[in-house]
Design an enzyme around this catalytic site. Structure first.
Site, mmCIF file in Angstrom:
data_model
loop_
_atom_site.group_PDB
_atom_site.id
_atom_site.type_symbol
_atom_site.label_atom_id
_atom_site.label_comp_id
_atom_site.label_asym_id
_atom_site.label_seq_id
_atom_site.Cartn_x
_atom_site.Cartn_y
_atom_site.Cartn_z
ATOM 1 N N SER A 133 2.465 -7.642 -0.903
ATOM 2 C CA SER A 133 3.100 -8.683 0.161
ATOM 3 C C SER A 133 2.696 -10.010 0.771
ATOM 4 O O SER A 133 3.358 -10.903 0.569
ATOM 5 C CB SER A 133 3.336 -7.789 1.536
ATOM 6 O OG SER A 133 1.969 -8.329 2.826
ATOM 7 N N THR A 172 0.630 -1.569 0.360
ATOM 8 C CA THR A 172 -0.240 0.379 -0.042
ATOM 9 C C THR A 172 1.105 1.140 -0.319
ATOM 10 O O THR A 172 0.387 2.647 -0.624
ATOM 11 C CB THR A 172 -0.643 0.381 1.261
ATOM 12 O OG1 THR A 172 -1.174 -0.822 1.006
ATOM 13 C CG2 THR A 172 -1.284 0.804 1.492
#
Ligand code: ASP
Length: 379
Positions: A98, A53
């Protein structure tokens, strides 16, 4: 003028930085020396951007999130230029969420740090928050005899969002990654910096998908806090036990399985016992499991086929204590390994790193029982 000449002559034999530091010290009030920054002694930080993000921005026309070009980071965050360190940005070619990060990426990061270890004073890894604790733990086991800071950070809101937490996380992480005292790095371990807290990486868990304060280390105190002043609790910092040279050991085995038990769980779903080398078993409280004949039989069968069983707790705080209740006796009986107060993330990555690792002498269970780099308390 005379005084200046004398000073130059006296320090003539010294290295450049030493000479400048001494000159500077002569014109600075000794009482404020701790707050003095030598602008010409800029520390070098290697920033590795992996994705997540933190590297996103909102397209305000479509409302959707898109990857932000990290080559432009200095334009986007001009404040970065004000920090007293030289930052070199190395982004992943393809930024990853991730959840796509795993052993291959851990190795890439570890080896990249290894390759650049002598060229930089500190390392900052920008990472998605979902699996940051796994990466931090894995790196802590791979980077041996670390003497420089390796900080991981990310954010809950994209860097291009008005209310973003990315800016503070990134800028303060840079401070921590370049924090030196008397030519020695203050931090010599893998840490996570998030929402004003500096935490030991292999003790972290992502605790909130909502709050900016997303990480905790329930079994280890906070290493540092950033408020008006940047604080570090020196007595809590990790120091490798020997003076040996830094090196990278990127060994990872994926022959590891994780089970969380629950009341009412039966093993009928398995037509056969999984053939796995290490089973990380997350049990109740301080190490209990339902006391049925079937459980005992299955665990014994796993051991008979050579599976190592690491027992960790479902509680986020506290740890395993074999023998405290009779419902934990099975573990001592079958020779299971106590994970003590280790996190699940750390137990999994530690098992992956130790399993069949030719650089370790001793058995898997002897090695797992040791505190390698601050990941668990010693009994
Ligand atoms: N899904 C994202 C990631 O872990 C979430 C984040 O970065 O906060 O890459």
């Amino acid at each position: 003028m005379e005084i200046l000449f004398f000073a130059l002559e006296k320090v003539g034999q010294k290295k450049d930085w030493e000479r400048r530091a001494e000159m500077c010290a002569q014109i600075i009030d000794k009482n404020s020396i701790e707050n003095c920054t030598f602008g010409f002694m800029k520390r070098k930080v290697l920033l590795i951007y992996t994705g997540g993000t933190i590297g996103m921005e909102k397209d305000y026309e479509t409302g959707s999130l898109q990857a932000f070009d990290f080559g432009n980071i200095f334009k986007k965050l001009p404040e970065m230029k004000l920090i007293e360190c030289e930052v070199s940005v190395h982004p992943f070619k393809k930024p990853l969420d991730s959840s796509d990060m795993g052993p291959e990426e851990w190795k890439i990061i570890a080896n990249y740090i290894g390759k650049n270890y002598d060229k930089y004073d500190g390392f900052l890894i920008l990472h998605g928050t979902d699996t940051m604790s796994y990466t931090a733990s894995a790196l802590s086991f791979m980077l041996k005899n670390l003497k420089k800071p390796v900080i991981l950070t990310g954010s809950q809101l994209p860097i291009g969002d008005l209310r973003t937490d990315a800016k503070e996380n990134l800028l303060t992480s840079l401070y921590y990654a370049s924090l030196y005292e008397n030519e020695e790095a203050v931090l010599q371990e893998v840490a996570v910096y998030f929402e004003y807290k500096l935490l030991r990486g292999n003790r972290t868990l992502k605790y909130s998908a909502e709050f900016f304060d997303a990480y905790q280390t329930p079994n280890y105190p906070v290493l540092g806090q950033s408020g008006v002043h940047l604080k570090v609790k020196k007595e809590l910092l990790w120091r490798s036990k020997n003076d040996a040279e830094f090196f990278v050991d990127d060994h990872v085995s994926q022959d590891v399985l994780f089970w969380r038990i629950f009341p009412g769980m039966h093993f009928n779903h398995f037509t056969e016992i999984p053939k796995v080398k290490v089973l990380v078993l997350q049990v109740f409280g301080s190490g209990t499991i339902f006391n049925t004949e079937k459980t005992q039989r299955i665990l014994q069968q796993l051991r008979n086929q050579g599976t190592e069983i690491v027992v960790i707790s479902q509680c986020v705080s506290g740890g395993i204590s074999f023998g405290k209740y009779s419902n934990s006796n099975i573990f001592s009986k079958i020779g299971a390994i106590s994970g003590n107060d280790i996190t699940a993330e750390s137990a999994i990555t530690k098992a992956m790193h130790l399993l069949d690792n030719p650089k370790y002498s001793g058995t898997f269970s002897e090695n797992f029982a040791k505190n390698i780099c601050g990941e668990m308390s010693e009994n």
